[in-house]
Every structure is written in C-alpha cells, then in structure tokens.
Write an enzyme that holds these catalytic residues in place. Structure first.
Site, PDB file in Angstrom:
ATOM      1  N   LYS A   1     -34.292 -79.327   2.344  1.00  0.00           N
ATOM      2  CA  LYS A   1     -33.753 -79.427   0.990  1.00  0.00           C
ATOM      3  C   LYS A   1     -34.458 -78.413   0.090  1.00  0.00           C
ATOM      4  O   LYS A   1     -35.688 -78.282   0.132  1.00  0.00           O
ATOM      5  CB  LYS A   1     -33.970 -80.862   0.487  1.00  0.00           C
ATOM      6  CG  LYS A   1     -33.305 -81.228  -0.830  1.00  0.00           C
ATOM      7  CD  LYS A   1     -33.505 -82.715  -1.085  1.00  0.00           C
ATOM      8  CE  LYS A   1     -32.862 -83.185  -2.373  1.00  0.00           C
ATOM      9  NZ  LYS A   1     -33.007 -84.648  -2.564  1.00  0.00           N
TER      10      LYS A   1
ATOM     11  N   SER B   1     -28.995 -86.895  -3.808  1.00  0.00           N
ATOM     12  CA  SER B   1     -29.084 -85.461  -4.034  1.00  0.00           C
ATOM     13  C   SER B   1     -29.405 -84.646  -2.771  1.00  0.00           C
ATOM     14  O   SER B   1     -29.371 -83.413  -2.808  1.00  0.00           O
ATOM     15  CB  SER B   1     -30.165 -85.166  -5.089  1.00  0.00           C
ATOM     16  OG  SER B   1     -31.452 -85.519  -4.610  1.00  0.00           O
TER      17      SER B   1
ATOM     18  N   SER C   1     -31.362 -90.892  -2.968  1.00  0.00           N
ATOM     19  CA  SER C   1     -31.001 -89.533  -2.590  1.00  0.00           C
ATOM     20  C   SER C   1     -31.085 -89.239  -1.094  1.00  0.00           C
ATOM     21  O   SER C   1     -30.695 -88.155  -0.667  1.00  0.00           O
ATOM     22  CB  SER C   1     -31.860 -88.526  -3.356  1.00  0.00           C
ATOM     23  OG  SER C   1     -31.475 -88.484  -4.705  1.00  0.00           O
TER      24      SER C   1
END
Length: 570
Positions: free
Chosen positions: A202, A274, A298
């Site tokens: 990420k 996310s 997330s």
C-alpha cells in the site's frame, strides 16, 4: 491584538465551541471591529453549544484568556511537526487487562510445512498458487523468483487499465531482489516461505528511491528518504516488492488522485478501501499477497469487497516505522492474501518491535496449521447473526461448517455500555492533527473528494472538538477495553458478522486482531453472468493471540473453496 480568520476559528476550537457556524460568526466579528477579536457576545452565543453556563464575569475572563492564547497557539504552529512525529502519549491495549503471552517472541513462530506440488502448466494457475505452494516450487527450483516477478509485473500491467490498483512500479528494485533470491536459492540458502515471492505494498509505506504518494493529490510527487520497517522485514525474508498499490486518498475509500480502484469481481464497483489496491491486486492474481493497513475497516472492507482474506493484527505487533500516520492509537499494518494460511506466513515475517514505532512490541506466534478447530473455545454473537442483512445466509453456513468441525459455539455478546460511535471521533481528531498543516495551508482543497463525508470536511470539523471531550473519549476508551477484555478472556476466537454487532468499531478501538475471510459470492443483477458480490465473516482473537483466529479461519478454508475462486475481472 489583530487576528485573521484562521486564528479566530482556532480560538473557538480551543474552548470547544463546536457546532457553530464559524464563517458567519467570523463575518459578524469582522463587521463589528476593524481588528477582530473574540468578545463576550460571541462567547455567550456559543456557550450553550459548548455545554457551559457562564456568568458575565466568567465570559469576560474567558475572552481575555482566549485572545492571549492565540499567540501561544501560533508559536506552536511555527514548529515543524512532520507526519512521522508521534505524540508523547502512547496507546497500550494491555490497559484493558490483557498480557503478552510468555514465550521467546523471536523464536516462536509459525510452523512451516510445504506441500509437494508440480509446476502448473499455465501461468494463470501459477499466478493463483498459494504461498506454501510457491515456496515449494521455488525451493525445489521448479520455478525461479525472476519468473514469478516478471509474471506479477505482466499481470499488473495487463489488468491495471481496468483495476487502477497500481500507483507506481518498483521493477528495477524487484528484478534485482529476484535475481538475488535465485542466487541464494541456487546455493541452498532458504530464508523461509516468502523467499523469492513477489508482493505489493500500500502506497502509504515509504520505500527509498520511490514516490510515496499517500494516494492524495497534495503528495503525489512526495519522496521519503527511508524504507518502512515492514518492507525491510520482507526484504530480509527474501520477498520481492513489485509495486506500490493504491489507497483511497490519505487512507479513506478507494478514490485516489488519479482514479477509483475497481473490484475484480465487478468492475462497475469500487474495491472499497482504504487498502484498495492491495485487495484488488491479490484478488486478481497479480500478487500472492500485499501489505495493507487498517484504522477503521481498511483491511476488512476491501478484503470483503474483493473476496480475499485479510488479517488485521493486534495493535502494536507490527511496527509502523515509515508508514503514513493517520491515527497513532488506531493504525495497524497487516497482510491481505488469498488464505488465512498465507496471511499467517506473512504476519510471521513482519511482526515484532520496531525502534521507529514506540507503541510496538515483540510477541510470540505459535501458529499451528494442524491444530484442531474443536480444541478452540469459540464464541459467536448470536443476536447479531439473527438480524436481517445481506450476508446472513452465508454467515449461517459458515457457522454450520464450524459445528461440523466439532466446534462448540458459545453464544456471547459484547456487553458494552459506552458510546462507541462517540469514541470513534478519536480517529477524526488524531487524523486532523496528523494533517493539521495541510488543513491550515488550504492544501486539502486539492484533494479529489470534497463535501460532507470527506477528509477535508472531517479535518475542519475536528478542529471544533473540545479538548476536554477528547480526553473524555480516551478515558471511556479505557472502560471499553476492560469490557471487551472481559468478553474475550475466556475465548480463543469470537465469530462475528464482518459489519454487524458493533465488532468493527469496538475492536479497532481496543486493538484486537481480526481475520476476515470470504464466505460468499452472490450473483450480481444487471451485469455479466460471471460477476459476483463477495461477502465475508470475521474471526476476532484475544489480544496478542492472532494465531487462534488464523487457525480457525484456516480450518474453515480447508473445508470450503470460496477463497480459491477466481474473479472474472469484467
């Protein structure tokens, strides 16, 4: 003393004048005084909203203090506070009553057992192989790390015009690491099950020599001269980073500065967030695993949406050095993969104390993939499972699988009597502090998403949360931790609907670990027949006992095949 509009709003915030219409109030002040200042009339108008009853004398004293404090606030704002600077106070989940289990944390890890498999004839099958399968193929020299790395890069490039999961490729770094892994493996050196296996990270994790954009327009050209601890640990394990993957801007949602990341099971739908790119890339067979993060859903949410397995570790068990800070007391880093067993191998490689993360700790991880599910004490949120919700049928089927494994499901409830929703304002306040300069400079106006339910509005709103109320949130959070520990201390695992029973909010505040596993692929109306809507169920473990949730999830996945299904990417 003259103050500008920003100083005025900050002064209101300092005394908890939340709920005001600050623009209109400031305009009134400006009309009344060429050099605006806070007056007793303004304080009187706001006192009821702040929950205060003030005498005339008290209002006079308050106004004098507020105007004097402005200079002190401004002097603090002149101090550089990078996102990486954590507060002096630290969150410790053990305050609720839990203890770290005894054992040598560095030595007691997951048992490794590699299946003997042949190399698949098709690259598609190789792309969806499990980590243990890939480890065997690599160690037996039936496939090379360079081959796997090039396959991952090809698949990412092939599908990314549809998925929008990649922010940047790390191809040169990856191929160098893959060649090094092959040299070591040829020489008989084996670092463990991740040695030579490609993965994605990420893009809130810093990697030296790359851009680290945090998914947000104001930071799209940002470079950070360090490498995140979790990436360094994966380097040490021999894993190969092939790409920085998308996240919703500043870790919210699936919308980043260039696109919306899509769900491989249904390209008309975002991948949620996310950890949008990690979940989408794993689901599509572009990488065997990825590193995501969770503050409030997330990992769980995109793993659910994309039909993959996500592991949110116990708070503090994975060091966050080099990771973007959103909430110092709630941020967690963890793996997203296709199975609980894969997650266990990744977690084993990344866990442990981090000098750059003062909240991190060393923990043992005695994961045993062969442990019987029937040996675990398992509770389930009976009332939550009885409600009407989209994934109810699939969740009931999972409970039946557990019973078939000999698990004695004990009905439990959280028995929480504190306002969890109010406590979740902790995230808003900490996030607003983490990005205070971005808010005050107007940089948030550059972000793609604007409006009521977006970071720009949340950051501004959080400036009006009274400091006293923020401390009260923290105190009540201690009560919540004690109540959650009272429920979990007699269990090895608690089973919950992923988005029911209040579990997601409670456990993100208390720091409990969670494994979210796919258990449904429901047909999608008005689309190609192959499209599906994945669903999931969540297994929560006591603090520092991530292995029990992973064990139970692995046992279920041994009996089911949802996690092995492949998305249509259409």
């Amino acid at each position: 003393m003259s103050i500008d509009r920003r100083q005025f709003l900050d002064a209101c915030s300092a005394v908890g004048l939340s709920g005001l219409f600050p623009g209109a109030l400031y305009a009134q002040v400006s009309e009344e005084n060429d050099e605006p200042s806070i007056t007793t009339d303004h304080v009187a108008a706001a006192a009821s909203i702040a929950g205060l009853t003030l005498t005339d004398e008290e209002r006079e004293l308050l106004v004098e203090n507020l105007n004097e404090n402005l200079e002190q606030f401004e002097s603090m704002r002149e101090q550089e506070l990078p996102n990486s600077r954590a507060p002096a106070t630290m969150f410790d989940p053990r305050r609720g009553g839990a203890v770290i289990p005894e054992g040598e944390a560095s030595d007691e890890g997951a048992e490794v057992s590699l299946p003997s498999v042949d190399r698949p004839s098709a690259d598609e099958d190789l792309a969806f192989a499990s980590i243990p399968e890939l480890a065997h193929l690599l160690r037996a020299r039936k496939v090379t790390s360079v081959e796997l790395t090039e396959l991952a890069l090809r698949r990412l490039r092939h599908y990314d015009d549809r998925l929008h999961a990649v922010i940047s490729y790390t191809e040169d770094r990856a191929l160098e690491a893959a060649r090094r892994a092959d040299t070591e493996l040829d020489a008989g050196t084996w670092r463990g099950p991740l040695h030579g296996v490609p993965y994605g990270a990420k893009d809130l994790l810093a990697v030296q020599g790359t851009q680290t954009t945090w998914g947000a327009e104001p930071f799209k050209d940002q470079t950070i001269d360090k490498t995140a601890t979790v990436v360094e640990r994966l380097d040490e394990a021999g894993a190969v980073l092939v790409a920085k993957l998308s996240l919703g801007a500043l870790a919210w949602g699936d919308v980043w500065y260039d696109a919306t990341t899509k769900n491989p099971w249904n390209l008309d739908q975002g991948s949620s967030g996310s950890s949008a790119g990690p979940a989408a890339a794993v689901s599509a067979g572009c990488v065997p695993f990825a590193i995501g993060s969770e503050t409030l859903g997330s990992i769980v949410s995109p793993s659910t949406r994309c039909g993959v397995t996500g592991h949110r570790p116990t708070f503090g068990t994975v060091g966050r050095g080099g990771a973007m800070a959103l909430s110092w007391t709630m941020d967690k880093l963890g793996p997203i993969a296709r199975s609980a067993l894969d997650c266990a191998h990744v977690y084993d490689a990344i866990r442990g104390a981090d000098p750059d993360d003062p909240a991190s700790v060393d923990v043992p991880f005695p994961f045993d993939a062969e442990r019987s599910a029937a040996s675990l004490r398992v509770g389930y949120l009976q009332e939550a499972f009885g409600e009407d919700y989209d994934n109810q049928t699939a969740d009931q089927n999972t409970l039946d699988v557990l019973r078939g494994l000999g698990v004695d499901l004990e009905p439990v409830s959280w028995e929480v009597d504190v306002p969890v929703g109010a406590l979740l304002n902790t995230l808003d306040v900490e996030a607003a502090a983490a990005f205070d300069e971005l808010t005050r400079s107007g940089g948030i106006d550059e972000m793609v998403r604007q409006g009521e339910n977006t970071w720009p509005n949340v950051f501004r709103t959080a400036r009006f949360v009274p400091a006293v109320e923020h401390v009260q949130m923290d105190r009540l959070r201690g009560v919540l931790m004690e109540q959650a520990h009272a429920v979990m201390q007699d269990l090895d695992v608690l089973v919950s609907p992923s988005f029911g029973g209040g579990t997601l909010g409670i456990t993100n505040l208390t720091g409990h670990p969670c494994v979210c596993l796919p258990n449904a692929l429901r047909p999608v109306e008005d689309g190609p027949d192959a499209r599906r809507q994945p669903g999931s169920i969540s297994f929560v473990a006591p603090l520092y006992r991530d292995q029990t949730a992973l064990t139970l999830a692995h046992a279920v996945q041994q009996e089911t095949d949802i996690h092995r299904r492949r998305p249509p990417i259409q």
